[in-house]
Design an enzyme around this catalytic site. Structure first.
Site, short mmCIF file in Angstrom:
data_model
loop_
_atom_site.label_atom_id
_atom_site.label_comp_id
_atom_site.label_asym_id
_atom_site.label_seq_id
_atom_site.Cartn_x
_atom_site.Cartn_y
_atom_site.Cartn_z
N ASP A 1 -0.02 -11.71 8.54
CA ASP A 1 0.39 -10.32 9.04
C ASP A 1 1.30 -11.36 9.95
O ASP A 1 1.37 -11.70 11.39
CB ASP A 1 -0.61 -9.87 9.62
CG ASP A 1 -0.31 -8.52 9.99
OD1 ASP A 1 0.39 -8.51 10.65
OD2 ASP A 1 -1.45 -7.70 10.35
N LYS B 1 4.33 -1.59 15.68
CA LYS B 1 4.96 -1.88 16.26
C LYS B 1 6.01 -2.61 17.74
O LYS B 1 7.00 -1.50 17.92
CB LYS B 1 3.63 -3.03 16.29
CG LYS B 1 1.90 -2.44 15.75
CD LYS B 1 1.47 -2.08 16.72
CE LYS B 1 0.22 -1.42 16.48
NZ LYS B 1 -0.23 -1.29 14.98
N ARG C 1 9.42 9.80 -3.31
CA ARG C 1 8.28 8.86 -3.16
C ARG C 1 9.26 7.10 -4.08
O ARG C 1 8.31 6.81 -3.81
CB ARG C 1 7.35 9.51 -3.94
CG ARG C 1 6.56 8.70 -4.33
CD ARG C 1 4.86 9.22 -4.87
NE ARG C 1 5.28 10.24 -5.23
CZ ARG C 1 5.20 9.69 -6.87
NH1 ARG C 1 5.36 8.93 -7.01
NH2 ARG C 1 5.50 11.04 -7.66
#
Length: 379
Positions: free
Chosen positions: A174, A199, A49
């Site tokens: 973004d 994406k 993690r």
């Protein structure tokens, strides 16, 4: 000497494995790491993690592509967005967002952060004066997408970065629609870049992920703390898939952009199309800014159907090659109705998208086949 973009995409953070000579970064499918005595960590790894070598390679590559000093990978684009917002905002703070922001970003801010006392003001991303007028004493962030999702409006990154500098705020961009190949927000003065790596960066519709890139050392530490303490990290296979996708980003983006231009040309004069939204068009209100800050104009195209919402829905149902699906940026072409799909959360708000809008993610298939498919669906 600085390597070119495509070279960095293939090599940054991706030296041959020192043990085996593997040219491809290994998938380190482990949750924990043997220590040489208490606190004697090998290469700094203790628990996946907190850090994983496959994820480290991805983060180094992402930083190199965006021209930042620090990158952190997340389990999704929304996890990356959440980390930046929580690292920079406290109850009583205010931020500015686009008035046509991505539905997921709007939902997080409007439905979650507002419940914790964070305030926001939507403004047109293309209007620097409107952003300036919306600045308050408690404003901490100017958050933009450019191009925006799904209306493909363009924000002037350099001008908004200057506004942020002048007002003691931070500009977050973004950069999902453009990708670092087409646009470099940090070079234009932005403080932070956020991606849904699901994406274009992953590029093959087979992995979900997100990223935060910055050269702000203090903010990078805050984001890293949240990445570890909240734990929204990608697994090693997810990191490996995204890194694999990055290797072909440059050639894919060239093809996405070229195919989109062919699609736009076919749609422009079609009697069933009232308006095409694409920053590569000279009549687009953000075209001049897009020319200034983008290498080319990307693979996202939206259009307004002349016959209204039902006709727009019908087009989405009739295509053969354009798959009806949410998301974007993969090698295959996708079509969707934002008002009923990705932006349903904005219904009834000032961010509600037009009901007759169709959004296309133009893939890298043969352009002639894509054009024929759309023309057939339009009738």
């Amino acid at each position: 000497m600085t390597d070119g973009f495509a070279t960095r995409a293939i090599h940054a953070g991706q030296d041959a494995d020192p043990t085996t000579g593997s040219v491809i970064v290994p998938i380190h499918a482990t949750s924990t790491y043997a220590q040489d005595g208490v606190g004697g960590m090998r290469s700094g790894y203790e628990y996946s993690r907190t850090g994983n070598p496959t994820r480290t390679a991805l983060e180094e590559c992402l930083a190199a592509l965006e021209g930042g000093r620090h990158a952190r990978a997340f389990a999704s684009g929304m996890a990356a967005t959440d980390a930046v917002l929580r690292a920079t905002l406290r109850p009583g703070d205010h931020l500015i967002i686009p008035d046509d922001a991505y539905g997921g970003t709007f939902r997080l801010i409007d439905k979650v952060l507002s419940g914790w006392g964070v305030e926001y003001t939507p403004v047109p991303v293309s209007d620097v004066d409107a952003a300036r007028a919306a600045i308050r004493a408690n404003t901490k962030l100017i958050w933009i997408e450019t191009p925006t999702n799904p209306l493909l409006n363009i924000g002037d990154i350099a001008a908004l970065a200057q506004l942020a500098h002048d007002t003691g705020t931070k500009l977050v961009v973004d950069n999902t629609f453009a990708s670092p190949y087409l646009q470099q927000p940090l070079e234009l003065g932005a403080a932070v870049v956020v991606h849904s790596t699901t994406k274009y960066l992953g590029g093959h519709s087979d992995v979900v992920g997100g990223a935060v890139v910055t050269s702000d050392d203090e903010l990078a530490q805050q984001v890293a703390f949240l990445q570890n303490s909240a734990g929204a990290v990608p697994g090693p296979f997810d990191a490996w898939l995204t890194l694999r996708g990055l290797k072909t980003l440059a050639v894919r983006m060239d093809r996405h952009s070229a195919n989109a231009e062919r699609v736009v040309a076919a749609l422009q004069n079609h009697p069933k199309v009232a308006k095409v939204l694409y920053p590569g068009l000279e009549e687009h209100p953000g075209h001049d800014v897009a020319v200034k800050q983008m290498r080319s104009f990307g693979g996202m195209v939206s259009f307004i159907h002349a016959d209204g919402e039902q006709a727009a829905l019908d087009v989405c149902a009739r295509t053969r090659l354009f798959t009806l699906a949410e998301s974007l940026g993969g090698v295959e072409s996708l079509i969707e109705h934002p008002g009923r799909m990705t932006h349903a959360s904005t219904a009834g708000s000032m961010l509600q998208v037009p009901s007759d809008l169709v959004r296309l993610s133009v893939g890298i298939e043969d352009a002639g086949d894509l054009v024929e498919d759309l023309l057939s669906a339009l009738g």
